[in-house]
Motif scaffolding. Structure first.
Motif, short mmCIF file in Angstrom:
data_model
loop_
_atom_site.label_atom_id
_atom_site.label_comp_id
_atom_site.label_asym_id
_atom_site.label_seq_id
_atom_site.Cartn_x
_atom_site.Cartn_y
_atom_site.Cartn_z
N THR A 33 -20.83 14.79 -8.66
CA THR A 33 -20.60 15.83 -9.65
C THR A 33 -21.39 15.56 -10.93
N PHE A 34 -21.33 14.32 -11.39
CA PHE A 34 -22.03 13.94 -12.62
C PHE A 34 -23.54 14.10 -12.46
N CYS A 35 -24.04 13.60 -11.35
CA CYS A 35 -25.48 13.62 -11.09
C CYS A 35 -26.02 15.04 -10.99
N LEU A 36 -25.38 15.87 -10.16
CA LEU A 36 -25.89 17.22 -9.94
C LEU A 36 -25.78 18.10 -11.18
N SER A 37 -24.72 17.89 -11.98
CA SER A 37 -24.57 18.68 -13.20
C SER A 37 -25.70 18.40 -14.18
N ILE A 38 -26.03 17.13 -14.36
CA ILE A 38 -27.10 16.77 -15.28
C ILE A 38 -28.44 17.32 -14.81
N ILE A 39 -28.71 17.22 -13.51
CA ILE A 39 -29.99 17.69 -12.98
C ILE A 39 -30.13 19.20 -13.19
N ILE A 40 -29.08 19.95 -12.89
CA ILE A 40 -29.13 21.41 -13.06
C ILE A 40 -29.35 21.78 -14.53
N TYR A 41 -28.59 21.16 -15.43
CA TYR A 41 -28.70 21.51 -16.85
C TYR A 41 -30.02 21.04 -17.44
N GLU A 42 -30.51 19.90 -16.98
CA GLU A 42 -31.77 19.37 -17.49
C GLU A 42 -32.94 20.27 -17.08
N GLN A 43 -32.88 20.82 -15.87
CA GLN A 43 -33.97 21.66 -15.40
C GLN A 43 -33.90 23.09 -15.93
N THR A 44 -32.69 23.55 -16.23
CA THR A 44 -32.55 24.95 -16.66
C THR A 44 -32.14 25.10 -18.12
N GLY A 45 -31.36 24.13 -18.65
CA GLY A 45 -30.84 24.24 -20.01
C GLY A 45 -29.88 25.40 -20.20
N SER A 46 -29.28 25.85 -19.12
CA SER A 46 -28.47 27.07 -19.16
C SER A 46 -27.05 26.84 -18.66
N PRO A 47 -26.02 27.21 -19.45
CA PRO A 47 -24.65 27.20 -18.94
C PRO A 47 -24.47 28.14 -17.75
N LEU A 48 -25.30 29.20 -17.69
CA LEU A 48 -25.23 30.12 -16.57
C LEU A 48 -25.56 29.41 -15.25
N ALA A 49 -26.55 28.54 -15.27
CA ALA A 49 -26.92 27.79 -14.06
C ALA A 49 -25.81 26.82 -13.67
N LEU A 50 -25.20 26.17 -14.67
CA LEU A 50 -24.07 25.28 -14.38
C LEU A 50 -22.91 26.05 -13.77
N GLY A 51 -22.60 27.20 -14.36
CA GLY A 51 -21.52 28.01 -13.82
C GLY A 51 -21.80 28.49 -12.41
N SER A 52 -23.06 28.86 -12.16
CA SER A 52 -23.43 29.32 -10.81
C SER A 52 -23.27 28.20 -9.79
N LEU A 95 -19.96 33.69 -18.55
CA LEU A 95 -20.31 34.97 -19.16
C LEU A 95 -20.18 34.97 -20.68
N SER A 96 -19.35 34.08 -21.22
CA SER A 96 -19.05 34.18 -22.65
C SER A 96 -19.52 33.00 -23.49
N ALA A 97 -19.95 31.90 -22.88
CA ALA A 97 -20.30 30.70 -23.65
C ALA A 97 -21.41 30.99 -24.66
N GLU A 98 -22.42 31.73 -24.25
CA GLU A 98 -23.54 32.00 -25.14
C GLU A 98 -23.27 33.18 -26.07
N VAL A 99 -22.15 33.88 -25.85
CA VAL A 99 -21.83 35.05 -26.67
C VAL A 99 -20.87 34.68 -27.79
N ILE A 100 -19.72 34.07 -27.42
CA ILE A 100 -18.71 33.76 -28.44
C ILE A 100 -18.76 32.31 -28.89
N GLY A 101 -19.49 31.46 -28.15
CA GLY A 101 -19.63 30.07 -28.58
C GLY A 101 -18.69 29.12 -27.88
N VAL A 102 -19.15 27.88 -27.74
CA VAL A 102 -18.40 26.85 -27.02
C VAL A 102 -17.11 26.49 -27.75
N ARG A 103 -17.17 26.38 -29.06
CA ARG A 103 -15.98 25.97 -29.82
C ARG A 103 -14.84 26.98 -29.67
#
Length: 424
Positions: free
Chosen positions: A35-54, A368-376
Protein backbone atom coordinates in the motif's frame (compact mmCIF):
# COMPACT_ATOMS: atom_id res chain seq x y z
CA UNK A 1 -20.50 -25.83 17.73
CA UNK A 2 -19.23 -28.14 20.51
CA UNK A 3 -16.36 -26.82 22.61
CA UNK A 4 -13.77 -28.58 24.75
CA UNK A 5 -14.53 -28.26 28.43
CA UNK A 6 -10.98 -28.36 29.83
CA UNK A 7 -9.26 -25.26 31.11
CA UNK A 8 -7.92 -23.24 28.18
CA UNK A 9 -4.16 -23.28 27.81
CA UNK A 10 -2.15 -20.14 27.29
CA UNK A 11 -2.41 -18.70 23.80
CA UNK A 12 1.37 -18.84 23.54
CA UNK A 13 1.14 -22.62 23.97
CA UNK A 14 -1.62 -22.96 21.39
CA UNK A 15 0.23 -24.09 18.26
CA UNK A 16 -2.61 -23.26 15.89
CA UNK A 17 -2.98 -19.75 17.29
CA UNK A 18 0.76 -19.13 17.08
CA UNK A 19 0.82 -20.21 13.44
CA UNK A 20 -2.14 -17.92 12.66
CA UNK A 21 -0.41 -15.13 14.57
CA UNK A 22 2.82 -15.44 12.59
CA UNK A 23 0.95 -15.90 9.31
CA UNK A 24 -1.26 -12.83 9.69
CA UNK A 25 1.67 -10.75 10.91
CA UNK A 26 3.76 -11.53 7.83
CA UNK A 27 0.78 -11.15 5.50
CA UNK A 28 -0.31 -7.78 6.87
CA UNK A 29 3.29 -6.56 6.84
CA UNK A 30 3.50 -7.37 3.13
CA UNK A 31 0.15 -5.68 2.52
CA UNK A 32 1.25 -2.50 4.32
CA UNK A 33 4.46 -2.45 2.30
CA UNK A 34 2.47 -2.75 -0.91
CA UNK A 35 0.00 0.00 0.00
CA UNK A 36 2.75 2.43 0.98
CA UNK A 37 4.86 1.68 -2.07
CA UNK A 38 2.11 1.88 -4.69
CA UNK A 39 0.61 5.07 -3.23
CA UNK A 40 3.92 6.91 -3.42
CA UNK A 41 4.61 5.74 -6.97
CA UNK A 42 1.17 6.83 -8.22
CA UNK A 43 1.34 10.25 -6.54
CA UNK A 44 4.96 10.82 -7.56
CA UNK A 45 4.18 10.13 -11.21
CA UNK A 46 0.91 12.04 -11.37
CA UNK A 47 0.90 14.51 -8.45
CA UNK A 48 -2.87 14.13 -8.41
CA UNK A 49 -5.29 13.13 -5.63
CA UNK A 50 -7.57 12.02 -8.47
CA UNK A 51 -5.06 9.33 -9.48
CA UNK A 52 -4.74 8.18 -5.86
CA UNK A 53 -8.50 7.99 -5.53
CA UNK A 54 -8.79 6.07 -8.79
CA UNK A 55 -6.22 3.55 -7.55
CA UNK A 56 -8.25 2.87 -4.43
CA UNK A 57 -11.53 2.66 -6.32
CA UNK A 58 -9.95 -0.01 -8.53
CA UNK A 59 -9.42 -1.96 -5.31
CA UNK A 60 -12.71 -1.38 -3.52
CA UNK A 61 -15.30 -1.70 -6.29
CA UNK A 62 -14.53 -5.34 -7.26
CA UNK A 63 -13.92 -6.11 -3.59
CA UNK A 64 -17.39 -4.93 -2.59
CA UNK A 65 -19.11 -6.76 -5.43
CA UNK A 66 -17.52 -10.06 -4.43
CA UNK A 67 -18.05 -9.34 -0.71
CA UNK A 68 -21.79 -9.27 -1.30
CA UNK A 69 -21.90 -12.78 -2.78
CA UNK A 70 -19.06 -14.74 -1.19
CA UNK A 71 -20.39 -14.95 2.40
CA UNK A 72 -22.35 -18.24 2.14
CA UNK A 73 -19.34 -20.07 0.74
CA UNK A 74 -17.07 -19.06 3.63
CA UNK A 75 -19.03 -21.41 5.91
CA UNK A 76 -19.05 -24.25 3.36
CA UNK A 77 -15.32 -24.25 2.68
CA UNK A 78 -12.37 -24.71 5.00
CA UNK A 79 -11.46 -21.29 6.41
CA UNK A 80 -7.84 -22.43 6.64
CA UNK A 81 -7.56 -23.24 2.97
CA UNK A 82 -9.40 -20.06 1.98
CA UNK A 83 -6.66 -18.12 3.75
CA UNK A 84 -3.89 -20.19 2.18
CA UNK A 85 -5.38 -19.70 -1.29
CA UNK A 86 -5.75 -15.93 -0.72
CA UNK A 87 -2.20 -15.48 0.48
CA UNK A 88 -0.61 -17.57 -2.26
CA UNK A 89 -2.69 -15.87 -4.94
CA UNK A 90 -1.56 -12.47 -3.70
CA UNK A 91 2.06 -13.64 -3.77
CA UNK A 92 1.63 -14.80 -7.36
CA UNK A 93 0.01 -11.48 -8.34
CA UNK A 94 2.93 -9.47 -7.01
CA UNK A 95 5.31 -11.73 -8.91
CA UNK A 96 3.21 -11.03 -11.99
CA UNK A 97 3.29 -7.30 -11.24
CA UNK A 98 7.07 -7.43 -11.06
CA UNK A 99 7.17 -9.22 -14.40
CA UNK A 100 4.83 -6.69 -16.03
CA UNK A 101 6.91 -3.79 -14.80
CA UNK A 102 10.14 -5.33 -16.08
CA UNK A 103 8.59 -6.12 -19.48
CA UNK A 104 6.53 -3.00 -20.09
CA UNK A 105 8.32 -0.42 -17.99
CA UNK A 106 4.94 1.04 -17.04
CA UNK A 107 3.89 1.44 -13.42
CA UNK A 108 0.45 2.97 -13.73
CA UNK A 109 -1.56 0.30 -15.57
CA UNK A 110 0.27 -2.51 -13.78
CA UNK A 111 -0.66 -1.00 -10.43
CA UNK A 112 -4.30 -0.57 -11.40
CA UNK A 113 -4.38 -4.20 -12.53
CA UNK A 114 -2.88 -5.48 -9.27
CA UNK A 115 -5.33 -3.36 -7.24
CA UNK A 116 -8.30 -4.97 -8.99
CA UNK A 117 -7.00 -8.48 -8.38
CA UNK A 118 -6.01 -7.89 -4.75
CA UNK A 119 -9.43 -6.31 -4.26
CA UNK A 120 -10.98 -9.64 -5.22
CA UNK A 121 -8.87 -11.45 -2.59
CA UNK A 122 -9.92 -9.27 0.37
CA UNK A 123 -13.55 -10.52 0.56
CA UNK A 124 -12.21 -14.05 0.90
CA UNK A 125 -9.46 -13.32 3.40
CA UNK A 126 -11.16 -11.02 5.92
CA UNK A 127 -14.32 -13.04 6.82
CA UNK A 128 -12.42 -16.35 6.73
CA UNK A 129 -9.83 -14.90 9.09
CA UNK A 130 -12.49 -13.65 11.52
CA UNK A 131 -14.39 -16.98 11.37
CA UNK A 132 -11.28 -19.12 11.86
CA UNK A 133 -10.14 -17.63 15.16
CA UNK A 134 -13.07 -18.87 17.32
CA UNK A 135 -12.40 -22.43 16.10
CA UNK A 136 -8.83 -22.50 17.44
CA UNK A 137 -9.14 -20.55 20.72
CA UNK A 138 -11.58 -20.69 23.61
CA UNK A 139 -14.45 -18.21 23.76
CA UNK A 140 -13.06 -16.60 26.91
CA UNK A 141 -9.77 -15.95 25.12
CA UNK A 142 -11.23 -14.15 22.11
CA UNK A 143 -10.57 -10.62 23.37
CA UNK A 144 -7.01 -11.56 24.30
CA UNK A 145 -6.45 -13.29 20.96
CA UNK A 146 -7.87 -10.36 18.99
CA UNK A 147 -5.75 -7.94 21.01
CA UNK A 148 -2.57 -9.90 20.31
CA UNK A 149 -3.36 -10.29 16.61
CA UNK A 150 -4.44 -6.69 16.14
CA UNK A 151 -1.49 -5.35 18.12
CA UNK A 152 1.06 -7.40 16.18
CA UNK A 153 -0.53 -6.57 12.83
CA UNK A 154 -0.52 -2.85 13.63
CA UNK A 155 3.11 -3.09 14.73
CA UNK A 156 3.94 -4.45 11.28
CA UNK A 157 1.90 -1.66 9.69
CA UNK A 158 4.03 0.74 11.78
CA UNK A 159 7.31 -0.77 10.60
CA UNK A 160 6.29 -1.21 6.94
CA UNK A 161 6.20 2.45 5.77
CA UNK A 162 9.52 3.20 7.44
CA UNK A 163 11.18 0.12 5.94
CA UNK A 164 9.44 0.60 2.61
CA UNK A 165 10.62 4.19 2.34
CA UNK A 166 14.21 3.11 2.98
CA UNK A 167 14.03 0.35 0.35
CA UNK A 168 12.55 2.69 -2.26
CA UNK A 169 15.21 5.35 -1.67
CA UNK A 170 18.33 3.26 -1.11
CA UNK A 171 17.75 -0.06 -2.90
CA UNK A 172 15.12 -0.60 -5.59
CA UNK A 173 11.34 -0.75 -5.88
CA UNK A 174 11.53 -4.12 -7.66
CA UNK A 175 13.20 -5.63 -4.59
CA UNK A 176 10.34 -4.35 -2.44
CA UNK A 177 7.74 -5.94 -4.72
CA UNK A 178 9.62 -9.27 -4.66
CA UNK A 179 9.74 -9.10 -0.84
CA UNK A 180 5.97 -8.57 -0.73
CA UNK A 181 5.42 -11.64 -2.90
CA UNK A 182 7.70 -13.87 -0.82
CA UNK A 183 6.14 -12.78 2.48
CA UNK A 184 2.64 -13.54 1.14
CA UNK A 185 3.66 -17.02 0.01
CA UNK A 186 5.43 -17.79 3.29
CA UNK A 187 2.44 -16.62 5.36
CA UNK A 188 0.20 -19.08 3.50
CA UNK A 189 2.69 -21.90 4.01
CA UNK A 190 2.53 -21.48 7.81
CA UNK A 191 -1.23 -22.10 7.85
CA UNK A 192 -0.84 -25.60 6.40
CA UNK A 193 0.06 -26.87 9.88
CA UNK A 194 -2.84 -25.48 11.93
CA UNK A 195 -5.70 -27.61 13.28
CA UNK A 196 -9.13 -26.33 12.34
CA UNK A 197 -12.54 -27.54 13.55
CA UNK A 198 -14.60 -28.45 10.50
CA UNK A 199 -18.33 -28.53 9.78
CA UNK A 200 -20.63 -31.00 8.07
CA UNK A 201 -23.64 -29.52 6.30
CA UNK A 202 -26.60 -31.74 7.04
CA UNK A 203 -28.89 -29.75 4.77
CA UNK A 204 -27.73 -28.71 1.32
CA UNK A 205 -28.83 -25.20 0.48
CA UNK A 206 -28.84 -23.08 -2.60
CA UNK A 207 -26.48 -20.11 -2.55
CA UNK A 208 -29.37 -17.64 -2.55
CA UNK A 209 -30.91 -19.33 0.52
CA UNK A 210 -27.60 -19.12 2.39
CA UNK A 211 -27.24 -15.49 1.35
CA UNK A 212 -30.73 -14.61 2.58
CA UNK A 213 -30.09 -16.41 5.84
CA UNK A 214 -26.88 -14.46 6.40
CA UNK A 215 -28.66 -11.16 5.76
CA UNK A 216 -31.61 -12.14 7.95
CA UNK A 217 -29.45 -13.29 10.86
CA UNK A 218 -27.32 -10.16 10.68
CA UNK A 219 -30.24 -7.74 10.79
CA UNK A 220 -31.83 -9.63 13.69
CA UNK A 221 -28.81 -8.71 15.81
CA UNK A 222 -29.62 -5.09 16.67
CA UNK A 223 -26.34 -4.55 18.49
CA UNK A 224 -24.28 -5.80 15.56
CA UNK A 225 -26.20 -3.66 13.08
CA UNK A 226 -25.64 -0.48 15.05
CA UNK A 227 -22.00 -1.22 15.80
CA UNK A 228 -21.49 -1.78 12.07
CA UNK A 229 -23.20 1.56 11.37
CA UNK A 230 -20.94 3.38 13.83
CA UNK A 231 -17.88 1.72 12.32
CA UNK A 232 -19.07 2.65 8.83
CA UNK A 233 -18.69 6.33 9.66
CA UNK A 234 -15.12 5.68 10.71
CA UNK A 235 -14.46 3.74 7.53
CA UNK A 236 -15.87 6.61 5.49
CA UNK A 237 -13.24 8.79 7.13
CA UNK A 238 -10.60 6.18 6.33
CA UNK A 239 -11.63 6.34 2.66
CA UNK A 240 -11.20 10.12 2.66
CA UNK A 241 -7.77 9.98 4.32
CA UNK A 242 -6.54 7.41 1.79
CA UNK A 243 -6.70 10.22 -0.76
CA UNK A 244 -5.74 13.29 1.26
CA UNK A 245 -3.07 12.09 3.73
CA UNK A 246 -0.20 12.16 1.23
CA UNK A 247 -1.05 15.66 -0.11
CA UNK A 248 -1.63 16.84 3.48
CA UNK A 249 1.84 15.85 4.66
CA UNK A 250 3.87 16.66 1.53
CA UNK A 251 2.01 19.72 0.23
CA UNK A 252 0.12 21.32 3.13
CA UNK A 253 2.78 20.70 5.80
CA UNK A 254 5.71 20.72 3.37
CA UNK A 255 7.25 17.46 4.63
CA UNK A 256 9.11 14.78 2.64
CA UNK A 257 8.33 11.13 1.88
CA UNK A 258 10.31 9.93 4.89
CA UNK A 259 8.14 12.05 7.16
CA UNK A 260 5.06 10.81 5.35
CA UNK A 261 6.22 7.31 6.28
CA UNK A 262 6.40 8.35 9.93
CA UNK A 263 2.92 9.88 9.68
CA UNK A 264 1.50 6.66 8.22
CA UNK A 265 3.32 4.68 10.92
CA UNK A 266 2.00 6.81 13.79
CA UNK A 267 -1.54 5.42 13.64
CA UNK A 268 -0.54 1.72 13.88
CA UNK A 269 1.97 2.59 16.63
CA UNK A 270 -0.90 4.09 18.63
CA UNK A 271 -3.04 1.09 17.72
CA UNK A 272 -0.44 -1.27 19.20
CA UNK A 273 -0.51 0.71 22.44
CA UNK A 274 -4.31 0.72 22.35
CA UNK A 275 -4.42 -3.05 21.88
CA UNK A 276 -2.38 -3.55 25.06
CA UNK A 277 -4.63 -1.12 26.94
CA UNK A 278 -7.67 -2.92 25.58
CA UNK A 279 -6.43 -6.30 26.80
CA UNK A 280 -6.26 -5.08 30.41
CA UNK A 281 -9.40 -2.93 30.38
CA UNK A 282 -12.26 -3.95 32.65
CA UNK A 283 -15.36 -2.85 30.81
CA UNK A 284 -18.48 -1.90 32.76
CA UNK A 285 -20.20 -0.25 29.80
CA UNK A 286 -19.35 -1.29 26.26
CA UNK A 287 -21.36 1.65 24.99
CA UNK A 288 -19.35 4.24 26.89
CA UNK A 289 -15.99 2.59 26.25
CA UNK A 290 -16.45 2.11 22.50
CA UNK A 291 -18.38 5.26 21.62
CA UNK A 292 -16.19 7.36 23.93
CA UNK A 293 -13.10 6.16 22.08
CA UNK A 294 -14.90 6.86 18.80
CA UNK A 295 -15.49 10.45 19.91
CA UNK A 296 -11.80 10.88 20.70
CA UNK A 297 -10.95 9.49 17.27
CA UNK A 298 -13.21 12.12 15.69
CA UNK A 299 -11.47 14.89 17.62
CA UNK A 300 -8.11 13.87 16.15
CA UNK A 301 -9.41 14.57 12.64
CA UNK A 302 -10.54 18.01 13.76
CA UNK A 303 -7.10 18.73 15.26
CA UNK A 304 -5.44 18.02 11.91
CA UNK A 305 -7.61 20.76 10.44
CA UNK A 306 -5.83 23.51 12.41
CA UNK A 307 -2.43 21.85 12.74
CA UNK A 308 0.70 23.31 11.09
CA UNK A 309 3.37 21.02 12.53
CA UNK A 310 4.28 17.62 11.13
CA UNK A 311 5.28 16.46 14.63
CA UNK A 312 1.87 17.37 16.05
CA UNK A 313 0.40 15.40 13.14
CA UNK A 314 2.45 12.34 14.23
CA UNK A 315 1.17 12.63 17.81
CA UNK A 316 -2.42 13.18 16.68
CA UNK A 317 -2.37 10.05 14.51
CA UNK A 318 -0.94 8.01 17.38
CA UNK A 319 -3.79 9.12 19.67
CA UNK A 320 -6.27 8.21 16.93
CA UNK A 321 -4.69 4.75 16.80
CA UNK A 322 -5.21 4.20 20.53
CA UNK A 323 -8.85 5.27 20.30
CA UNK A 324 -9.64 3.13 17.28
CA UNK A 325 -7.98 0.06 18.82
CA UNK A 326 -10.31 0.24 21.82
CA UNK A 327 -13.35 0.58 19.56
CA UNK A 328 -12.39 -2.02 16.94
CA UNK A 329 -11.15 -4.80 19.22
CA UNK A 330 -14.22 -4.72 21.45
CA UNK A 331 -16.47 -4.44 18.40
CA UNK A 332 -14.95 -7.51 16.75
CA UNK A 333 -14.82 -9.54 19.98
CA UNK A 334 -18.50 -8.86 20.65
CA UNK A 335 -19.35 -9.93 17.11
CA UNK A 336 -17.43 -13.21 17.51
CA UNK A 337 -19.08 -13.88 20.88
CA UNK A 338 -22.64 -13.20 19.75
CA UNK A 339 -22.66 -15.04 16.43
CA UNK A 340 -22.61 -18.87 16.29
CA UNK A 341 -19.43 -20.04 14.61
CA UNK A 342 -21.43 -22.24 12.25
CA UNK A 343 -22.69 -19.10 10.47
CA UNK A 344 -19.87 -16.74 11.40
CA UNK A 345 -18.42 -16.68 7.89
CA UNK A 346 -21.58 -15.57 6.11
CA UNK A 347 -22.45 -13.03 8.81
CA UNK A 348 -18.88 -11.68 8.84
CA UNK A 349 -19.14 -11.22 5.09
CA UNK A 350 -22.43 -9.32 5.37
CA UNK A 351 -21.03 -7.19 8.19
CA UNK A 352 -17.85 -6.43 6.26
CA UNK A 353 -19.84 -5.48 3.17
CA UNK A 354 -21.81 -2.79 5.00
CA UNK A 355 -18.68 -1.54 6.76
CA UNK A 356 -16.44 -1.56 3.69
CA UNK A 357 -19.10 -0.01 1.44
CA UNK A 358 -18.48 3.33 3.14
CA UNK A 359 -14.74 3.34 2.31
CA UNK A 360 -15.12 3.87 -1.47
CA UNK A 361 -17.77 6.48 -0.71
CA UNK A 362 -15.12 8.34 1.24
CA UNK A 363 -12.63 7.84 -1.58
CA UNK A 364 -15.10 9.28 -4.11
CA UNK A 365 -15.92 12.28 -1.92
CA UNK A 366 -12.23 13.06 -1.38
CA UNK A 367 -11.33 12.49 -5.03
CA UNK A 368 -14.00 14.89 -6.26
CA UNK A 369 -13.66 17.57 -3.59
CA UNK A 370 -10.03 17.63 -2.37
CA UNK A 371 -8.92 20.14 -4.99
CA UNK A 372 -12.14 22.16 -4.70
CA UNK A 373 -12.75 22.68 -0.97
CA UNK A 374 -9.27 21.82 0.29
CA UNK A 375 -7.68 19.07 2.34
CA UNK A 376 -8.05 20.82 5.70
CA UNK A 377 -11.80 21.25 5.33
CA UNK A 378 -12.15 17.56 4.52
CA UNK A 379 -10.45 16.69 7.80
CA UNK A 380 -12.85 19.05 9.60
CA UNK A 381 -15.85 17.45 7.90
CA UNK A 382 -14.76 13.94 8.96
CA UNK A 383 -14.06 15.01 12.54
CA UNK A 384 -17.41 16.74 13.02
CA UNK A 385 -19.26 13.80 11.48
CA UNK A 386 -17.64 11.13 13.70
CA UNK A 387 -17.93 13.23 16.88
CA UNK A 388 -21.62 13.92 16.22
CA UNK A 389 -22.45 10.27 15.57
CA UNK A 390 -20.60 9.04 18.67
CA UNK A 391 -22.24 11.68 20.88
CA UNK A 392 -25.67 10.61 19.66
CA UNK A 393 -24.87 7.03 20.69
CA UNK A 394 -23.58 8.17 24.10
CA UNK A 395 -26.43 10.52 24.94
CA UNK A 396 -29.59 8.84 23.63
CA UNK A 397 -31.06 6.24 26.06
CA UNK A 398 -32.03 4.07 23.08
CA UNK A 399 -28.45 2.84 22.71
CA UNK A 400 -28.24 1.41 26.22
CA UNK A 401 -28.99 -1.99 24.69
CA UNK A 402 -25.29 -2.12 23.78
CA UNK A 403 -24.62 -2.83 27.46
CA UNK A 404 -26.98 -5.83 27.49
CA UNK A 405 -25.54 -8.02 24.74
CA UNK A 406 -26.37 -11.70 25.10
CA UNK A 407 -24.09 -14.64 24.36
CA UNK A 408 -24.53 -16.74 21.26
CA UNK A 409 -26.63 -19.90 21.20
CA UNK A 410 -25.48 -22.57 18.78
CA UNK A 411 -28.71 -24.56 19.18
CA UNK A 412 -30.59 -21.94 17.18
CA UNK A 413 -28.77 -23.01 14.00
CA UNK A 414 -30.24 -26.44 13.14
CA UNK A 415 -28.65 -27.23 9.80
CA UNK A 416 -25.02 -27.49 10.92
CA UNK A 417 -23.08 -29.69 13.25
CA UNK A 418 -19.39 -29.82 14.14
CA UNK A 419 -17.06 -32.75 13.78
CA UNK A 420 -15.64 -33.73 17.14
CA UNK A 421 -12.29 -34.43 15.54
CA UNK A 422 -9.94 -31.78 14.28
CA UNK A 423 -8.89 -31.59 10.67
CA UNK A 424 -5.17 -31.09 10.30
Amino acid sequence: MSRLQDKPKSLWKNKSFMLVWFSQTFYEFSGALGTFCLSIIIYEQTGSPLALGSMWLMYFIPSLVLQLFIGPFIDRWSRKFILIFSQWLKGFLYCLLLGLIMLEGSWIWSIFFIQVMVGLIAPLYAPASQALLPTIVKEGQLKEANSKLDGSIRLMVFIAPIGGGAIIQYIDTSILILLIALLSIFSGYLLIFIKEATFIYLQKKRWIDDFREGMSLFFKQKAMVWLAIFLSFVQFGVGVTMVISLPYITTILGANYHQYGYFVASFPLGYVLGSFICHYMRIKSYRKAMLGSLFIGGLTFAILTINHSVYVAFLTEAIAGVAMAIFNIHNLSLFQRIVPNSVLGKMASVRLFFIRFSIPLGVVVATLSAEVIGVRYLYLFIGVMICTVSLIGLILPYFRFLDDIKEKNETTIPHLETKKSLNT
